[in-house]
Design a protein around this motif. Structure first.
Motif, PDB file in Angstrom:
ATOM      1  N   ILE A  74     -32.518  -9.645  16.664  1.00 46.27           N
ATOM      2  CA  ILE A  74     -31.478  -9.287  15.698  1.00 46.27           C
ATOM      3  C   ILE A  74     -30.121  -9.826  16.154  1.00 46.27           C
ATOM      4  O   ILE A  74     -29.341 -10.348  15.347  1.00 46.27           O
ATOM      5  CB  ILE A  74     -31.444  -7.762  15.507  1.00 46.27           C
ATOM      6  N   HIS A  79     -26.735 -10.251  14.017  1.00 47.76           N
ATOM      7  CA  HIS A  79     -26.638  -8.892  13.485  1.00 47.76           C
ATOM      8  C   HIS A  79     -26.679  -7.879  14.631  1.00 47.76           C
ATOM      9  O   HIS A  79     -26.673  -8.243  15.804  1.00 47.76           O
ATOM     10  CB  HIS A  79     -27.776  -8.629  12.494  1.00 47.76           C
ATOM     11  N   ASP A  81     -28.221  -3.554  15.457  1.00 44.45           N
ATOM     12  CA  ASP A  81     -28.970  -2.397  14.954  1.00 44.45           C
ATOM     13  C   ASP A  81     -28.558  -1.166  15.749  1.00 44.45           C
ATOM     14  O   ASP A  81     -28.870  -1.046  16.932  1.00 44.45           O
ATOM     15  CB  ASP A  81     -30.470  -2.626  15.087  1.00 44.45           C
ATOM     16  N   GLY A 121     -37.789  -0.350   8.761  1.00 39.67           N
ATOM     17  CA  GLY A 121     -37.173  -1.653   8.971  1.00 39.67           C
ATOM     18  C   GLY A 121     -36.984  -2.412   7.661  1.00 39.67           C
ATOM     19  O   GLY A 121     -35.968  -3.088   7.469  1.00 39.67           O
ATOM     20  N   GLN A 124     -33.901  -1.060   5.758  1.00 39.58           N
ATOM     21  CA  GLN A 124     -32.637  -1.564   6.281  1.00 39.58           C
ATOM     22  C   GLN A 124     -32.504  -3.066   6.067  1.00 39.58           C
ATOM     23  O   GLN A 124     -31.415  -3.574   5.779  1.00 39.58           O
ATOM     24  CB  GLN A 124     -32.508  -1.214   7.766  1.00 39.58           C
ATOM     25  N   GLY A 125     -33.623  -3.774   6.219  1.00 36.36           N
ATOM     26  CA  GLY A 125     -33.592  -5.212   6.013  1.00 36.36           C
ATOM     27  C   GLY A 125     -33.229  -5.602   4.592  1.00 36.36           C
ATOM     28  O   GLY A 125     -32.553  -6.613   4.365  1.00 36.36           O
ATOM     29  N   ALA A 129     -30.264  -8.090   4.088  1.00 37.32           N
ATOM     30  CA  ALA A 129     -30.628  -9.446   3.685  1.00 37.32           C
ATOM     31  C   ALA A 129     -30.383  -9.716   2.208  1.00 37.32           C
ATOM     32  O   ALA A 129     -29.833 -10.766   1.844  1.00 37.32           O
ATOM     33  CB  ALA A 129     -32.102  -9.703   4.020  1.00 37.32           C
ATOM     34  N   ALA A 135     -24.878  -5.467   8.681  1.00 38.65           N
ATOM     35  CA  ALA A 135     -25.891  -4.732   9.438  1.00 38.65           C
ATOM     36  C   ALA A 135     -25.276  -3.563  10.192  1.00 38.65           C
ATOM     37  O   ALA A 135     -25.922  -2.523  10.375  1.00 38.65           O
ATOM     38  CB  ALA A 135     -26.600  -5.674  10.407  1.00 38.65           C
ATOM     39  N   THR A 300     -34.038 -12.772   7.840  1.00 40.90           N
ATOM     40  CA  THR A 300     -33.267 -11.578   8.189  1.00 40.90           C
ATOM     41  C   THR A 300     -34.040 -10.311   7.858  1.00 40.90           C
ATOM     42  O   THR A 300     -34.076  -9.358   8.654  1.00 40.90           O
ATOM     43  CB  THR A 300     -31.919 -11.579   7.431  1.00 40.90           C
ATOM     44  N   PHE A 301     -34.681 -10.293   6.709  1.00 39.71           N
ATOM     45  CA  PHE A 301     -35.475  -9.131   6.307  1.00 39.71           C
ATOM     46  C   PHE A 301     -36.576  -8.844   7.326  1.00 39.71           C
ATOM     47  O   PHE A 301     -36.762  -7.704   7.766  1.00 39.71           O
ATOM     48  CB  PHE A 301     -36.083  -9.384   4.925  1.00 39.71           C
ATOM     49  N   TRP A 302     -37.285  -9.877   7.745  1.00 37.87           N
ATOM     50  CA  TRP A 302     -38.441  -9.657   8.621  1.00 37.87           C
ATOM     51  C   TRP A 302     -38.051  -9.310  10.054  1.00 37.87           C
ATOM     52  O   TRP A 302     -38.815  -8.632  10.750  1.00 37.87           O
ATOM     53  CB  TRP A 302     -39.359 -10.878   8.593  1.00 37.87           C
ATOM     54  N   PHE A 304     -35.687  -7.302  10.791  1.00 36.85           N
ATOM     55  CA  PHE A 304     -35.447  -5.864  10.741  1.00 36.85           C
ATOM     56  C   PHE A 304     -36.761  -5.093  10.604  1.00 36.85           C
ATOM     57  O   PHE A 304     -36.904  -3.993  11.164  1.00 36.85           O
ATOM     58  CB  PHE A 304     -34.483  -5.515   9.600  1.00 36.85           C
TER      59      PHE A 304
END
Length: 405
Positions: A74, A79, A81, A121, A124-125, A129, A135, A300-302, A304
């Motif tokens: 991340i 980003h 977390d 995840g 949040q992703g 994203a 983030a 970015t999605f994955w 997270f």
């Protein structure tokens, strides 16, 4: 009669340049780690490197190292977390309700818990994203939301005990399947553990040798052979020393085997897979990555989603180690993971970092905690030292960047 072609002089292919390479931003962390270990070994009279203490050091810091693997990805992408600790608490609570209250079989309960982490995840992703929220804000909100859900799931009380299999994963050790082998003055050591250690060293030597040969074929800079052998030998001795000490105590912790699989797998993904290269591209230059066709939103999605899965795995291990899921579990864990990533060489702006560096950063934090505990230092002194180490690591990163410019 000799033709012009036959008489033409052969053009010698240039050899790959050879020089001693030392990247201060990435290699310096290993030197610092060695110095910290030596320092605390002297201060503790050698207690730091005793077999039992090394085993405790690995088991007690396993959750930070697992979280650091997800956190480094991340951070490389640019980003952060802040919700990882709350996700650890919530997923540990979910696993406890499934296994203890609802009596779900532990393999199924673990699978459901990992899927719950993936869903967290993904939640949040999506906001980061596809909706475009920072983030920092999304995960800060998640930190509060998931902590509140933890209290709701647990009813503000602890739930336990966990099944033996889960506790074994968190606290257990491999069995002595082939018995012990004598090591002279060191006593006996588990043969299987030693064979595993030798296999890991052999695999690392083959991998590094192939990497060096590939760099030579493409005329890239490589270390002179004596320096290459010296680096490999030093790393092999460190691994062998740790394995021997563990084999002398209670053999290899299961969580160490799990962690080794994760480190190898994620190292391959980040260095050889297209997905890993896309992560570095996004963190290095977002606009260039977008123009190059990188699916920025999907990547970015994955990452997270991946962070949620690893946080749920850490939640299971923490709950299994304590034999109870509590409402305060995971407190400040995200800060430990972030510190491990930055101490391990990650850049504040993104685009730089390695999985093995994050693991090294986590071990540095663990050695500081453990070493200062052995010498009887108060909690405030431990936090003071950890704070200065984190500040120094980030300052060092900024300083090396300015020198490079």
């Amino acid at each position: 009669m000799t033709s012009p072609v036959d008489s033409a002089p052969e053009v010698a292919r240039p050899e790959a340049p050879k020089r001693i390479s030392f990247n201060p931003r990435q290699s310096g962390i290993y030197v610092a780690f060695a110095l910290i270990v030596v320092l605390f070994s002297i201060l503790t009279g050698g207690a730091l490197l005793e077999p039992q203490n090394i085993s405790n050091l690995i088991v007690q810091n396993s959750y930070v190292l697992i979280l650091a693997i997800g956190m480094i990805l991340i951070i490389i992408a640019g980003h952060i977390d802040l919700s990882a600790g709350s996700v650890v608490a919530l997923t540990g609570a979910i696993s406890a309700v499934l296994m203890v209250n609802l009596h779900v079989a532990w393999p199924l309960a673990l699978l459901i818990t990992l899927l719950a982490g993936a869903a967290i995840g993904a939640w949040q992703g999506y906001w980061v994203a596809y909706f475009g929220l920072p983030a920092f804000i999304v995960t800060l909100a998640g930190m509060l939301i998931f902590r509140a859900l933890t209290l709701t799931v647990l009813g503000n009380q602890g739930i336990g005990p966990f099944p033996d299999a889960v506790r074994t994963l968190a606290n257990g050790f491999t069995g002595g399947y082939l018995g012990n082998i004598g090591l002279g003055p060191l006593g006996g050591a588990d043969l299987v553990s030693l064979l595993i250690g030798i296999a890991v060293i052999a695999g690392a030597i083959m991998s590094q040798s192939r990497k060096r040969a590939a760099r030579q074929r493409y005329l890239q800079e490589v270390d002179p052979l004596p320096m290459f052998v010296l680096k490999i030998a030093a790393a092999a001795l460190v691994v062998l020393f740790v394995v021997v000490q563990l084999a002398r105590y209670k053999n290899l912790p299961w969580v160490l085997i799990l962690l080794s699989v994760l480190v190898i797998g994620y190292s391959v993904v980040t260095t050889r897979a297209v997905f890993g290269r896309h992560i570095y591209a996004i963190g290095g230059n977002l606009q260039a990555a977008t123009l190059s066709g990188v699916k920025v939103k999907a990547v970015t999605f994955w990452i997270f989603v991946n962070m949620g899965v690893l946080a749920s795995l850490a939640g299971i291990i923490v709950a299994g180690r304590l034999n109870q899921a509590g409402p305060t579990a995971g407190t400040m864990f995200e800060l430990d993971a972030i510190a491990a990533a930055f101490i391990g060489g990650a850049a504040v702006q993104g685009g730089v970092g390695k999985v093995i560096g994050a693991i090294t950063g986590g071990l540095i934090m663990g050695v500081i905690n453990n070493g200062m505990s052995l010498i009887g230092a108060p909690t405030e002194s431990v936090n003071l030292v950890k704070g200065f180490v984190l500040l120094a690591a980030v300052a060092y990163d900024v300083w090396t960047k300015r020198r490079a410019r």
